[in-house]
Enzyme design. Sequence first.
Site, PDB file in Angstrom:
ATOM      1  N   LYS A   4       0.936  -0.736  -0.010  1.00 17.67           N
ATOM      2  CA  LYS A   4       0.104   0.029   0.127  1.00 17.67           C
ATOM      3  C   LYS A   4       1.338   1.252  -0.014  1.00 17.67           C
ATOM      4  O   LYS A   4       0.794   1.878  -0.200  1.00 17.67           O
ATOM      5  CB  LYS A   4      -1.084  -0.210   1.082  1.00 17.67           C
ATOM      6  CG  LYS A   4      -2.045  -1.479   1.272  1.00 17.67           C
ATOM      7  CD  LYS A   4      -2.892  -1.511   2.126  1.00 17.67           C
ATOM      8  CE  LYS A   4      -3.791  -2.400   2.325  1.00 17.67           C
ATOM      9  NZ  LYS A   4      -4.450  -2.818   3.162  1.00 17.67           N
ATOM     10  N   GLN A  36      -4.252  -1.926   9.744  1.00 17.40           N
ATOM     11  CA  GLN A  36      -4.632  -2.833   9.553  1.00 17.40           C
ATOM     12  C   GLN A  36      -4.536  -4.669  10.469  1.00 17.40           C
ATOM     13  O   GLN A  36      -4.132  -4.588  11.595  1.00 17.40           O
ATOM     14  CB  GLN A  36      -3.296  -2.887   8.797  1.00 17.40           C
ATOM     15  CG  GLN A  36      -2.565  -5.034   8.012  1.00 17.40           C
ATOM     16  CD  GLN A  36      -3.152  -5.216   6.826  1.00 17.40           C
ATOM     17  OE1 GLN A  36      -2.795  -3.740   6.115  1.00 17.40           O
ATOM     18  NE2 GLN A  36      -4.002  -6.172   6.259  1.00 17.40           N
ATOM     19  N   ASP A  94     -11.225   2.783   4.065  1.00 15.34           N
ATOM     20  CA  ASP A  94     -10.928   1.279   3.952  1.00 15.34           C
ATOM     21  C   ASP A  94     -12.845   1.673   4.154  1.00 15.34           C
ATOM     22  O   ASP A  94     -13.515   0.349   3.848  1.00 15.34           O
ATOM     23  CB  ASP A  94     -10.695   0.590   5.502  1.00 15.34           C
ATOM     24  CG  ASP A  94      -9.626   0.280   4.958  1.00 15.34           C
ATOM     25  OD1 ASP A  94      -9.134  -0.168   3.747  1.00 15.34           O
ATOM     26  OD2 ASP A  94      -8.507  -0.365   5.950  1.00 15.34           O
TER      27      ASP A  94
END
Length: 291
Positions: A52, A96, A119
């Site tokens: 990412k 994460q 997200d």
Amino acid sequence: MVILDGKKVSNDIKNEITVQVNKMKDKGEKVPHLAAVIVGNDGASLTYVGSKVRACERVGFESTMVRMSNTTSEIELLDKIKELNQNDDIDGFIIQLPLPPQINTQKVLMAVDPSKDVDGFHPENFGKMALDMSTFIPATPFGILELLDRYGVETKGKHTVVIGRSHIVGRPMSILMGRKGFPGNSTVTLTHSHTKNITQITSQADIIISALGVPNFLKAEMVKDDAVIIDVGISRVPDETSPKGYIITGDVDFKNVSKKASYITPVPGGVGPMTIAMLLKNTLLAREQRM
Ligand code: NAP
């Protein structure tokens, strides 16, 4: 049979984003800034976060990786989230997953400012998605929609079977495929570990989206001719012949299922790269909304 080439499409998307970022730079505007928080040393998580961050550099975003130890307490992580929420320089950030057991994941995701939740995991954004409102769509389902869109795969009136009901993939995917619009307007069946006679269900599907994480679960006999197959699964399967000692394997028995499919995503090179591209797209959106 057509391969839905996530690697190619994600590169196209990254090129499109780069053009937009260059325009921002030319106008002297601030470029998007994504932060990624990783707690602990899980190998797969570190690999994902690394990808990412590299993707941010590739399109000209700023990026920050926040590493916290495996023994981080819930309070410490919540404090870090507060800091990121208040930091005007950060447009969006991700935590994460999975998190270590001492931390309540739901509590953590609820603490992220919805306007920075690239997200799309915060209940406010999830609710907006379910109500067809403009919001951050979780990156993996968003990537699947984009692949279907760019290849012009018809979804209207089709029977879509989603395997797996996780909050990050299966559940949102089932909502999005059933919504009014394109891609959408499907009749959706959501299956999970308690589903009986799954073969009977999958063999009626026009589109199968498999997100359960069991290598080679979906066999050719579970699929009808000309079905569209989307393989979300990423499993590390031990393999002594590979330099890493493992190979990445999807949920779909690609060799045999691809012979029957009309469209199919490979693993790797299908949904995975799309997920990262759509995270970048959400970060660009977050920046634009803050201008
Ligand atoms: P998850 O949270 O592990 O959930 C798995 C789901 O599969 C659950 O809903 C479970 O049912 C269901 N399931 C398990 N065994 C089943 C069976 N035999 N038949 C039917 N359903 C079954 O999954 P996830 O986080 O969505 O991840 C799924 C896979 O996608 C993993 O391999 C993950 O690594 C991969 N993934 C890939 C990407 C990408 O970018 N390509 C992104 C995210 C995840 P219950 O709810 O009943 O337990």
